[in-house]
Design an enzyme around this catalytic site. Sequence first.
Site, mmCIF file in Angstrom:
data_model
loop_
_atom_site.group_PDB
_atom_site.id
_atom_site.type_symbol
_atom_site.label_atom_id
_atom_site.label_comp_id
_atom_site.label_asym_id
_atom_site.label_seq_id
_atom_site.Cartn_x
_atom_site.Cartn_y
_atom_site.Cartn_z
ATOM 1 N N ASP A 67 0.823 -1.217 0.000
ATOM 2 C CA ASP A 67 0.000 0.000 0.000
ATOM 3 C C ASP A 67 0.854 1.263 0.000
ATOM 4 O O ASP A 67 2.071 1.203 0.167
ATOM 5 C CB ASP A 67 -0.953 -0.002 1.210
ATOM 6 C CG ASP A 67 -0.279 -0.464 2.498
ATOM 7 O OD1 ASP A 67 0.958 -0.368 2.590
ATOM 8 O OD2 ASP A 67 -0.998 -0.925 3.398
ATOM 9 N N ASN A 136 -7.598 -3.513 14.271
ATOM 10 C CA ASN A 136 -8.994 -3.725 13.844
ATOM 11 C C ASN A 136 -9.112 -4.869 12.826
ATOM 12 O O ASN A 136 -10.168 -5.062 12.224
ATOM 13 C CB ASN A 136 -9.586 -2.430 13.263
ATOM 14 C CG ASN A 136 -8.882 -1.983 11.989
ATOM 15 O OD1 ASN A 136 -7.949 -2.638 11.507
ATOM 16 N ND2 ASN A 136 -9.309 -0.863 11.421
#
Length: 254
Positions: A67, A136
């Site tokens: 990313d 998360n």
Amino acid sequence: MKLIEVTDHEEMSSIASSYISNRVRKNSHLNLGLATGGTPKRTYELLINDYKNNGTSYSYVTTFNLDEYIGLPKEDVNSYHYYMNQHLFKYINIDQKRIFIPDGLSQNIELECKEYEERINAHGGIDLQLLGIGANGHIGFNEPGTSFQSDTHVVELTPSTRIANARFFDFIENVPTHAVTMGIASIMASKEILLLVSGEEKSQALKRLLSADDPTESFPASILKTHPCVTIIADTKALKDLNQIKASPTNHMI
Ligand code: PGA
């Protein structure tokens, strides 16, 4: 999935670096997927040591990073281009032409995503993908709710991810709001995945991953359970919550 339990971050990094350098030595043309963040920094240092001491060559290795933030120039200290150069690339004999990181400054970001995915496929796919996990459950920047079918795409970062990454920035307002990330399907297409998990702040995520029954898009990492070749290296702090629900720490299949 195979779980390797280790005592601490150092041992995790040492095993991870040996794992990767072994793959590179076995396949000089390895397509290696790379990650950024705090977790793999020491692994990269040890890969550099291995390069210097043992001469493991990267001249035919091709790398694809997971990313990149949108809006940060490559020279920005918080861009993942900068990170990779500072923490690995400038110290090893990798060919600059074989380094691929999404361009977060592309004028046509949708086209950049499409071409990034095509580049991975044109190279025959990723042989070994190094991964971290977010508290998360995100993998890459694939936040909860991301489709398991997703290819490389633009994401809006969740507040929790921006807060987690604010430690690298002067002000939280400076943390970009968007990023380009390889998708879940892109990651899952890798032939092999090495997931590193270190520290107490990841213990809930690791517990959820290891105890999840069915993959759910609300917890992206859960899809890894369906991948045929995943190795997790996790340290004692990350295993804290898991060790409450199982008896003996060792290396095992889950
Ligand atoms: P970290 O990030 O290595 O900085 O904890 C991992 C991730 O968010 O995927």
